[in-house]
Structures are given as C-alpha cells and as structure tokens.
Write a protein that holds these residues in place. Structure first.
Motif, short mmCIF file in Angstrom:
data_model
loop_
_atom_site.label_atom_id
_atom_site.label_comp_id
_atom_site.label_asym_id
_atom_site.label_seq_id
_atom_site.Cartn_x
_atom_site.Cartn_y
_atom_site.Cartn_z
N VAL A 29 -47.30 -23.11 -38.05
CA VAL A 29 -48.66 -22.59 -38.25
C VAL A 29 -49.72 -23.67 -38.20
CG1 VAL A 29 -48.29 -20.38 -39.41
CG2 VAL A 29 -48.16 -22.49 -40.72
N SER A 30 -50.92 -23.25 -37.77
CA SER A 30 -52.10 -24.11 -37.78
C SER A 30 -52.86 -23.85 -39.08
CB SER A 30 -53.05 -23.73 -36.65
OG SER A 30 -52.47 -23.95 -35.41
N ALA A 31 -53.90 -24.64 -39.29
CA ALA A 31 -54.79 -24.42 -40.42
C ALA A 31 -55.54 -23.11 -40.20
CB ALA A 31 -55.76 -25.58 -40.54
N ARG A 32 -55.91 -22.45 -41.30
CA ARG A 32 -56.59 -21.16 -41.20
C ARG A 32 -57.99 -21.30 -40.63
NH1 ARG A 32 -57.62 -19.01 -46.35
NH2 ARG A 32 -57.67 -21.19 -46.93
N THR B 279 -60.81 -24.18 -40.87
CA THR B 279 -60.52 -25.16 -41.92
C THR B 279 -60.63 -26.61 -41.44
OG1 THR B 279 -58.98 -23.58 -42.86
CG2 THR B 279 -58.84 -25.82 -43.68
N THR B 280 -59.99 -26.92 -40.31
CA THR B 280 -59.97 -28.31 -39.86
C THR B 280 -61.39 -28.82 -39.59
OG1 THR B 280 -57.85 -27.77 -38.83
CG2 THR B 280 -58.81 -29.91 -38.28
N ASP B 281 -62.20 -27.99 -38.92
CA ASP B 281 -63.59 -28.37 -38.65
C ASP B 281 -64.34 -28.61 -39.96
OD1 ASP B 281 -63.50 -28.17 -35.87
OD2 ASP B 281 -63.76 -25.99 -35.97
N GLY C 266 -54.88 -28.68 -44.25
CA GLY C 266 -55.15 -27.34 -43.74
C GLY C 266 -53.86 -26.62 -43.39
N GLU C 267 -52.96 -27.31 -42.73
CA GLU C 267 -51.69 -26.73 -42.32
C GLU C 267 -50.77 -26.52 -43.53
OE1 GLU C 267 -53.45 -28.49 -40.22
OE2 GLU C 267 -53.32 -27.26 -38.41
N GLN C 268 -50.92 -27.41 -44.53
CA GLN C 268 -50.06 -27.27 -45.71
C GLN C 268 -50.39 -25.98 -46.47
OE1 GLN C 268 -49.57 -30.89 -47.94
NE2 GLN C 268 -48.60 -29.84 -49.66
N GLY D 96 -47.84 -27.32 -38.57
CA GLY D 96 -48.12 -27.91 -37.26
C GLY D 96 -49.02 -29.12 -37.39
N PHE D 97 -49.18 -29.86 -36.29
CA PHE D 97 -50.27 -30.84 -36.18
C PHE D 97 -50.04 -32.15 -36.94
CE2 PHE D 97 -54.85 -31.49 -37.93
CZ PHE D 97 -55.34 -32.17 -36.83
N GLN D 98 -48.97 -32.24 -37.75
CA GLN D 98 -48.85 -33.41 -38.62
C GLN D 98 -47.47 -34.03 -38.59
OE1 GLN D 98 -47.76 -32.15 -42.82
NE2 GLN D 98 -49.43 -30.74 -42.39
N GLY E 153 -53.87 -34.94 -33.08
CA GLY E 153 -55.03 -34.66 -32.23
C GLY E 153 -55.34 -33.18 -32.27
N ARG E 154 -56.61 -32.83 -32.05
CA ARG E 154 -57.04 -31.44 -32.17
C ARG E 154 -56.20 -30.53 -31.29
NH1 ARG E 154 -61.59 -30.34 -34.86
NH2 ARG E 154 -60.35 -28.49 -35.28
N GLY E 155 -55.85 -29.40 -31.85
CA GLY E 155 -55.02 -28.45 -31.12
C GLY E 155 -53.54 -28.82 -31.14
N GLY E 156 -53.17 -29.80 -31.96
CA GLY E 156 -51.83 -30.37 -31.92
C GLY E 156 -50.69 -29.49 -32.41
N SER E 157 -51.00 -28.35 -33.03
CA SER E 157 -49.91 -27.49 -33.50
C SER E 157 -49.07 -26.94 -32.35
CB SER E 157 -50.46 -26.31 -34.31
OG SER E 157 -51.09 -26.78 -35.46
N ASP E 158 -49.69 -26.73 -31.21
CA ASP E 158 -48.92 -26.30 -30.03
C ASP E 158 -47.84 -27.34 -29.73
OD1 ASP E 158 -50.59 -24.13 -29.61
OD2 ASP E 158 -51.84 -25.17 -28.13
N THR E 159 -48.24 -28.59 -29.81
CA THR E 159 -47.31 -29.67 -29.49
C THR E 159 -46.17 -29.71 -30.51
OG1 THR E 159 -48.99 -30.91 -28.32
CG2 THR E 159 -47.15 -32.18 -29.19
N1 ASP Z 1 -55.63 -27.39 -37.15
C1 ASP Z 1 -55.64 -28.30 -36.05
C2 ASP Z 1 -56.93 -28.18 -35.27
O1 ASP Z 1 -57.77 -27.37 -35.59
C3 ASP Z 1 -54.44 -28.13 -35.18
C4 ASP Z 1 -54.35 -26.83 -34.42
O2 ASP Z 1 -55.03 -25.86 -34.70
O3 ASP Z 1 -53.53 -26.74 -33.50
O4 ASP Z 1 -57.12 -28.87 -34.31
#
Ligand code: ASP
Ligand code: MG
Length: 633
Positions: free
Chosen positions: A70-73, A76-78, A103-105, A165-167, A179-185
């Motif tokens: 999961v990503s942050a809700r 949240t990250t922003d 955020g992910e936690q 994710g992301f961490q 890096g932003r969007g890293g949960s996909d990775t």
């Molecule tokens: N929460 C992180 C972000 O906003 C990672 C993700 O959403 O994939 O970039």
C-alpha cells in the motif's frame, strides 16, 4: 540480516530451473501467489481501505497467497513534505525520509486491521521489517536486495501479508524512500523475489490508454502492452506507473495487471513482447509538452567529441532525452539533444562551455518544443509507418524539427504550440480510437518470463561485486553490417517534406530502419535513414524523384552499433559510457539516435568489429555470441 536474501544471480538461477506459473505445494492443491498494490486514492479513507481489504480477501479465498502493498493515504506524502518545508527548506534528506515513510506505515496498519476485522488473519510490515535493503541515496534510493523469509513464513501460516510501499533501509538501518510514486516499484520488486504469478496495480484509472485521455478524449484502454512499449511511452496515460517498476517487471519477467480499484473489469496487462502482440503497427502515442532543444553547430567530425560533450552534460546531472547527430559535411556535423524545459538554463551554460572545449562553432536553442512519439512493436514488421505519421503531420501543416527512431518508436520534435494537435493527429492517423476487438483477451493468461538479464553495469565499480536488484542491466550490444545510409541534403525545411521522401520509399517497398533528421538552422535540413544495403540504390533512386534540387547520397561504409538494456531510462550515463568506449578506441561516430530502451550509433564499416568488442567490454558482457551480429557479404 540473517534471512535468505535474493540477489539478481540466484533469482536468475531459480527462474531458469523452474519457470512454471504455479508452484506445487506438498500435500495441497497448486497455490498461486499474487501481489496486489493499492495506490493512495484506493486507501484514502476507511471505506476504501475496507473495500481494498475485501478484494485481497477474495483472492485469498480463491486459494491465492496474497501480498498487499500500500501507498500513503490520499495526499499524505504531499502534506508531509509541505510540513517539512515549513520548518526547513530544503529539508535534510535523511529526516525527510524518516517523515514521509510514515504515510505508508499508517496505511499498512489500517489495512491489516481491516482484513482482520473481516475475519481473515493478516500481518503488516514496514520495509525494514521485511529486509528491503536499498542504497543510501535518501529520497531516491534504489533497491539492492529483499529478504523473503519473513513474508514466506507469514504466507505459509495463512496470513495475508501487508507491506508498506515506497520505503526500505540502507546498510546502516537508515530509513530510505524510493522516490515519488515508488510503491509501484516495491510491489513489482516483491512480485519478482517471491516469483509471484502476477502483480496487480489497483488505481483510480481502469488501465493504460492509447494516449492520455485528458488530452485526446477518444483514447481507448489497451488490453495489453509490452514492457518495452510501456517504457518507450513512459509519459503515456499521464504516468500511470513508475518507470522503474516497469524496468523491474521486464528484468524479472513479472506480468503486471493495471486495473481499477473501483470495478472488477479487466484492466491492461503489461507483459512480454510475445504476449502483447496485436494486429496494428502502432500501439500508442505520447506527448512530452515541455522540452527544449539545444543544437551544437559546426562540431568537428572526429572521434571523442560527442563523448566530451555528453560527459560534461552528465557531470552537471542534466538528464538528456533525445540525442540526434546527423551526417557530417565538410568535416563538420551538428549534434542536437533535448532536455526538459526547466533544465534549459543549466544545460545551455554547460553546452556553451563544452562547445568551446571541442572547438564547435557555437550553439543554438529552442526553448519551446514538444516531442510526439508513436510506439508499437508492429513497427518491426510494417513498412510505411514513418510515412503515415509524416504525411498526417505534413497535411496538417505541422513542421517537423527533428526525427529520431528506435525499432519500436518514432519521435518527432515540433513547435510547442503544435504539440497537442500533433498528438491528436498521430492518434487518429493510426486508428487508435477504434475499439479493440480481441475475442481471446477474456481468456488471456500471462506467463512469467525468464529474466533476460545479461551484462550488469554499475556506476559504482564496487557494486559490481555485489550487484543490486535495481542496477542497470545491458542486455545486448549488437553490430549490424548489413545497412547502407541514404542522405538527402538540402531538403526544404517545410511541412510535408519528410512525408514526401518516405512515401516514395514506402511505395518502393523498402524497409527503413533508423531515421535521423536534425534540426534545420535555416531554410533547409538534412534527412538520413538506413535501409538494407541491397536496396539502397533503389531507395535513393526513388528519393531523387522527390527532391530534384537536393542531393541524394548513398553511403555503404558504415556499421550500426546498438546497446539495449533495462534501466536505460532511469539510469543516466549509458550514452556517456558508450560514446566514451568508442572514443577510447578512436572510433568516429557518424550518426546517433536514441530511445528509452536503445541507443544506436553509426560508425565506419571498418570500425564495426572493434566497436562491438569495446562495447562488450564497457558493459561487462560475455564474449562474442554469433547470433548477435549480422554481417553483409
Ligand atoms: N506515497 C508515495 C508518494 O506519494 C509513494 C506512492 O504513492 O507510490 O509518492
Ligand atoms: Mg502512485
């Protein structure tokens, strides 16, 4: 960390020994393993979290082992980044990672509670807890290895495993983010090490589209797309996925299913080239709106100059997109490249100094250009694709400033104001708005592929001895001695000219490989392309009809060298390494074209063998393999 850890090498080995989609568990029926990733919008509030939990439970009840990432809700990250900046701008990177990883936690804890509340055992883990180890580049760390023991144990005991994710953590247990969007990775990397049957990406769009539907409303959802097509269209569908995750998927052969969190319908499968095959020549098209072009004029035509230029640009950490070098005249050539518009001031400064250092005449730039690309595996077999694109643009009065091609992509640079219209025209001219009617798609079963990984490249020589999962991998270097180049000099720089040339080539039934058109400084431009040597004269004769006032020159003294790999989009320095290796051998580069997955250069014919040998060395590839080189007799 004492757990079992997967490195690239044992992963390759294990894939070689057992490529089956489903594993046999002793005493039970075959059990599949699924990684499901839910993005920020899919876990924004408690209802959405419960909905996501139900989806994971459905897969679990169908007999799958399920790992949820999961990503942050929501935002949240922003919000956390903004908060940090109110205190310290820029915030210290280590502490920023400490902050934004929370955020992910939050999400994993809530998701595990939701699954348990619905009656199924679940356990949540942070990146550190599962042993996801990264390098130490805070806020843009790359994954080096992932332990699987703890996840396996939990899965074997019947739990749904929820991973943040992301961490990750670095070797000194500092928390890092990808890096932003890293949960996909994270999700695709977990699918790789766990040898999952698929990685499902649940998001707020229902798949990958032929182009960004916000720009072209008639864009349609694709059933399937190949890893390479997806990488070449990195900006497609407004960045549906993190490019690094696609590179991961390609490197480890993980099938990805991008689908809507809010419906059960099929989304888009991102899979290997064979599984993604479809009828048309073009799969999708994309627009990069804000590019800037820099042209270095009067570049002396001798070995080492391009290397010197791009070495300086790379040193300044400027990411270069397209690179085009055309044929030299009277000992001089022009090299053009594009950077994102925001990097222009910096890039100009570096280019200015570099131009002086290499003895070039000067530089020229255009701050307002857009790049339009069409991509499709079908281009490998269809002739006339370039012609169709150039014709459609020409008829609309859109001038093409620069052209570069790879095997599955054609990119053109146009004035910024023409970017959106050019994208619409490209989409329409290949009939991409037509509904896809593949009756077999409903029964589509993706296959896990064996890893294509071969040579491994790291900027950090030390890392060569202990490779990380996300290191750049160069899969092949190729030498092609079967081509000749046709150059049209002094082509009027007006709309429709390239179309006219390629119409005649298409009519002559000649298959065009590499096309390079460099920007015209004035009223005329030079257009070059390569064709099979046996058809070069025929192609040239056809073109002579089109440009009576221009000069058409055939050159057969050439070899084409290509480097293909995984990670070329997100690792910088491949071009520099390639140009550097050739420069060290005193090999002159006569033409360049680039794409996200491939770099092509033309050198003199006599330098072909030495060229391929030094590239193999530069990219740590094994010794000659006769299947990778083609030579003319
Ligand atoms: N929460 C992180 C972000 O906003 C990672 C993700 O959403 O994939 O970039
Ligand atoms: Mg995201």
């Amino acid at each position: 960390m004492s757990q079992m850890v997967f490195h690239l090498d044992n992963l390759q080995l294990s894939q070689r020994s057992g490529g089956s989609r489903l594993r046999q568990c002793p005493g039970t029926a075959t059990v599949g393993l699924l990684v499901q990733k839910f993005g920020g919008t899919s876990v924004a509030d408690s209802n959405k979290i419960l909905a996501a939990a139900r989806r994971a439970i459905r897969a679990h009840q169908a007999g799958e082992k399920v790992v949820v990432v999961v990503s942050a809700r929501g935002h949240t990250t922003d919000e956390l980044i903004d908060l940090a900046k109110e205190i310290s701008d820029p915030p210290p990177a280590r502490e920023l990672d400490m902050l934004i990883s929370t955020g992910e936690q939050v999400s994993v804890a809530l998701m595990a509670m939701a699954v348990q509340a619905l009656g199924v055992p679940a356990i949540s883990f942070t990146g550190a807890q599962i042993g996801l180890v990264t390098d130490s580049f805070h806020t843009r760390a790359r994954i080096r290895e992932i332990a699987t023991d703890r996840i396996r144990q939990a899965l074997d005991s019947g739990q749904i495993v929820i991973v943040a994710g992301f961490q990750g953590i670095d070797a000194n247990a500092n928390i890092t983010t990808l890096g932003r969007g890293g949960s996909d990775t994270t999700a695709v990397a977990l699918a790789a090490v766990l040898q999952a049957d698929a990685c499902e990406i649940f998001t707020d769009v229902d798949g990958v589209y032929t182009t960004d539907p916000r720009v072209v409303p008639e864009a349609r959802k694709l059933d399937r797309i190949s890893y390479d097509e997806m990488l070449e269209l990195a900006s497609l569908g407004a960045g549906v996925m993190h490019s690094r995750s696609i590179e991961f998927a390609k490197k480890y052969g993980v099938p990805i299913h991008v689908r809507s969190s809010f419906s059960d319908s099929n989304g888009t499968w991102i899979v290997g080239a064979d599984d993604a095959r479809h009828a048309g020549s073009v799969t999708g098209c994309a627009l990069v709106k804000d590019e800037a072009r820099i042209t270095v004029l009067g570049v002396p035509d001798r070995p080492g100059v391009v290397h010197e230029l791009f070495r300086r640009i790379a040193q300044a950490k400027i990411v270069v997109d397209m690179i085009v070098q055309n044929v030299a005249f009277q000992g001089q050539t022009e090299v053009s490249f594009t950077v994102s518009a925001e990097d222009l001031p910096n890039a100009l400064e570096v280019a200015q100094i570099a131009a002086q250092a290499i003895g070039a005449a000067g530089i020229d730039h255009d701050a307002h250009v857009s790049k339009v690309s069409i991509v499709g595996q079908g281009m490998r077999v269809h002739t006339g694709v370039a012609f169709s694109l150039f014709k459609a643009l020409g008829e609309a009065g859109i001038n093409i400033d620069m052209i570069t091609t790879s095997e599955i992509k054609i990119s053109v640079l146009v004035a910024k104001a023409a970017g959106v219209p050019a994208l619409r025209i490209a989409h329409k001219s290949f009939g991409l708005e037509q509904p896809c009617t593949d009756p077999t798609h409903a029964h589509f079963k993706p296959r896990r592929l064996a890893s294509p990984a071969r040579g491994l490249v790291s900027s950090d020589e030390e890392a060569m001895t202990s490779p990380g999962m996300e290191d750049l991998v160069i899969t092949d270097v190729e030498l092609d001695m079967t081509q000749s180049r046709v150059t049209v000099q002094n082509l009027p720089n007006t709309p429709g000219q390239s179309a006219h040339v390629f119409e005649l080539i298409a009519n002559a039934g000649v298959f065009v490989d590499m096309i390079v058109q460099n920007t015209g400084r004035g009223t005329h431009t030079n257009l070059s392309f390569t064709v099979p040597r046996t058809e070069a004269e025929q192609a040239a004769a056809a073109v002579r009809q089109a440009v009576p006032q221009g000069q058409v020159v055939v050159d057969s003294d050439l070899a084409k060298l290509s480097v293909t790999g995984v990670g070329m989009r997100t690792h910088t320095g491949v071009a520099t390494r390639m140009f550097g290796a050739l420069a060290d051998r005193n090999i002159n580069i006569a033409m360049i074209s680039t794409s996200e997955v491939r770099l092509n250069v033309i050198t003199p014919h006599g330098a072909g063998q030495a060229g391929i040998a030094c590239l193999r060395q530069a990219f740590h590839l094994p010794e000659p393999d006769s299947s990778t080189s083609r030579s003319a007799t």
